[in-house]
Enzyme design. Structure first.
Site, short mmCIF file in Angstrom:
data_model
loop_
_atom_site.label_atom_id
_atom_site.label_comp_id
_atom_site.label_asym_id
_atom_site.label_seq_id
_atom_site.Cartn_x
_atom_site.Cartn_y
_atom_site.Cartn_z
CB VAL A 63 0.01 0.62 -8.13
CG1 VAL A 63 -0.01 -0.44 -7.04
CG2 VAL A 63 -1.23 1.50 -8.10
CG ASP A 76 -2.18 0.83 1.04
OD1 ASP A 76 -3.25 0.22 0.82
OD2 ASP A 76 -2.12 2.08 1.07
CE LYS A 94 -11.61 0.71 -10.30
NZ LYS A 94 -10.60 -0.17 -9.69
CG ASN A 150 -7.84 -3.93 -3.63
OD1 ASN A 150 -9.05 -4.06 -3.77
ND2 ASN A 150 -7.32 -3.17 -2.65
CE1 TYR A 181 -13.14 3.92 -8.97
CE2 TYR A 181 -15.23 3.28 -9.97
CZ TYR A 181 -14.20 3.03 -9.08
OH TYR A 181 -14.22 1.89 -8.31
P1 NAD Z 1 -10.05 1.67 0.24
O1 NAD Z 1 -9.78 3.13 0.10
O2 NAD Z 1 -10.54 1.16 1.53
O3 NAD Z 1 -8.74 0.86 -0.16
C1 NAD Z 1 -7.92 1.26 -1.21
C2 NAD Z 1 -6.48 1.18 -0.77
O4 NAD Z 1 -5.65 1.52 -1.88
C3 NAD Z 1 -6.13 2.17 0.37
O5 NAD Z 1 -5.51 1.48 1.43
C4 NAD Z 1 -5.19 3.15 -0.30
O6 NAD Z 1 -4.18 3.64 0.57
C5 NAD Z 1 -4.60 2.31 -1.41
N1 NAD Z 1 -4.08 3.11 -2.53
C6 NAD Z 1 -4.64 4.21 -3.09
N2 NAD Z 1 -3.85 4.67 -4.07
C7 NAD Z 1 -2.78 3.83 -4.13
C8 NAD Z 1 -1.61 3.78 -4.93
N3 NAD Z 1 -1.38 4.71 -5.87
N4 NAD Z 1 -0.73 2.78 -4.73
C9 NAD Z 1 -0.94 1.85 -3.76
N5 NAD Z 1 -2.02 1.86 -2.96
C10 NAD Z 1 -2.92 2.84 -3.15
O7 NAD Z 1 -11.06 1.34 -0.94
P2 NAD Z 1 -11.72 0.00 -1.48
O8 NAD Z 1 -13.14 0.34 -1.73
O9 NAD Z 1 -11.39 -1.19 -0.67
O10 NAD Z 1 -11.03 -0.08 -2.92
C11 NAD Z 1 -10.42 -1.23 -3.43
C12 NAD Z 1 -10.72 -1.34 -4.91
O11 NAD Z 1 -12.11 -1.61 -5.09
C13 NAD Z 1 -10.43 -0.09 -5.74
O12 NAD Z 1 -9.80 -0.45 -6.95
C14 NAD Z 1 -11.79 0.48 -5.99
O13 NAD Z 1 -11.84 1.26 -7.16
C15 NAD Z 1 -12.60 -0.77 -6.11
N6 NAD Z 1 -14.05 -0.63 -5.93
C16 NAD Z 1 -14.55 -0.11 -4.77
C17 NAD Z 1 -15.94 -0.04 -4.60
C18 NAD Z 1 -16.56 0.46 -3.31
O14 NAD Z 1 -17.78 0.66 -3.29
N7 NAD Z 1 -15.83 0.63 -2.24
C19 NAD Z 1 -16.77 -0.49 -5.62
C20 NAD Z 1 -16.22 -1.00 -6.78
C21 NAD Z 1 -14.86 -1.08 -6.92
#
Ligand code: NAD
Length: 252
Positions: free
Chosen positions: A63, A36, A159, A89, A155
């Site tokens: 990333v 992370d 995706k 992720n 976004y």
């Molecule tokens: P979250 O914010 O809880 O977790 C995301 C993590 O990614 C965080 O710990 C953050 O520090 C880390 N991060 C952000 N930018 C980064 C980078 N450049 N390099 C490394 N780490 C980085 O959010 P989440 O909802 O668990 O998101 C996880 C994935 O799920 C994402 O790709 C998000 O787009 C996708 N997603 C989320 C939802 C939702 O409703 N939460 C829905 C669909 C898809």
């Protein structure tokens, strides 16, 4: 245990779905790299895994940066010898900005993390996977990668690109024993609203929870179970596809 002895790298694993995936993989016997931007939070996830008898390593990596991704791969191979599973992720939101109001800065920032990030990590693990003619990639896309979404244009496009990349990688390397699939989660209760750099128009901490057509908000553990299926041999004939995990949202 379904992932015994496997080495898994999970990006963005300090919270939300990445954390849940890292914890479940470790509970299923994998050695997990919890990567992370936020190394202290990643280390806390590792501490939790180790307290339950699991094996994990925290690695700081953005990333969006080539050199960070290289260091992530190098640190993993140095510690655990190889990589068997990559979970892309890490992701950020886009302030729900429609196309007409987009700036290049927002578009580039969202794509750098959500789309270019998975490309960079995939590009780096493929030589390892090709050498042993085995390997699994799980990309966390979004319901917004399947339909028009209620997120912003950047976004949604980022995706959709992840879905296309997943299909291409899955097809291109299928004969080399490599599988690449994606999950398209609906609204899940995580901290992703923290990545908003402008007020959330839904006014809620949980960015996606305000969407009226979303049947319900999911829990990170529900996505982790799908990610476990895709990483394990139970999905050995599943490749180049996207599993929606959204309580039926994308059935519209
Ligand atoms: P979250 O914010 O809880 O977790 C995301 C993590 O990614 C965080 O710990 C953050 O520090 C880390 N991060 C952000 N930018 C980064 C980078 N450049 N390099 C490394 N780490 C980085 O959010 P989440 O909802 O668990 O998101 C996880 C994935 O799920 C994402 O790709 C998000 O787009 C996708 N997603 C989320 C939802 C939702 O409703 N939460 C829905 C669909 C898809």
């Amino acid at each position: 245990m379904r992932l015994s002895g496997q080495v898994a790298v999970v990006t963005g694993a300090a919270s939300g779905m990445g954390k849940a995936i890292a914890e479940l993989y470790a509970a299923e016997g994998a050695k997990v790299v919890v990567s992370d931007l936020r190394i202290e939070a990643a280390q806390a996830v590792v501490d939790g895994i180790e307290a339950k008898g699991g094996t994990a390593l925290a690695v700081a990596a953005n990333v969006a940066k080539e050199e960070d991704v290289q260091q992530l791969i190098d640190a993993t191979v140095e510690k655990f010898g190889t990589i068997d599973i990559l979970v892309n992720n890490a992701g950020i939101m886009d302030n729900f900005v429609p196309a007409g109001d987009l700036t290049d800065e927002l578009w580039d920032r969202v794509f750098a993390v959500n789309t270019t990030g998975p490309m960079r990590t995939t590009r780096k693990v493929l030589p390892l996977f090709l050498e042993k003619q085995a390997g699994v990639i799980v990309n966390i896309a979004s319901a917004g990668g399947l339909h028009g979404s209620r997120a912003g244009a950047a976004y949604t496009a980022s995706k959709h690109a992840v879905v296309g990349f997943t299909k291409n990688v899955g097809f291109q390397y299928a004969k080399q024993g490599i599988r690449c699939n994606a999950i398209a989660p609906g609204g899940v209760a995580t901290n992703i609203a923290a990545s908003l750099t402008a007020p959330n128009p839904f006014g809620a901490e949980r960015a996606m929870a305000g969407m009226s057509i979303n049947p319900r908000t999911g829990e990170p553990e529900e996505i982790a179970k799908v990610a476990l299926f895709l990483a394990s041999s139970e999905s050995s004939f599943v490749n180049g596809t996207v599993i929606a995990a959204d309580a039926g949202w994308t059935a519209y």
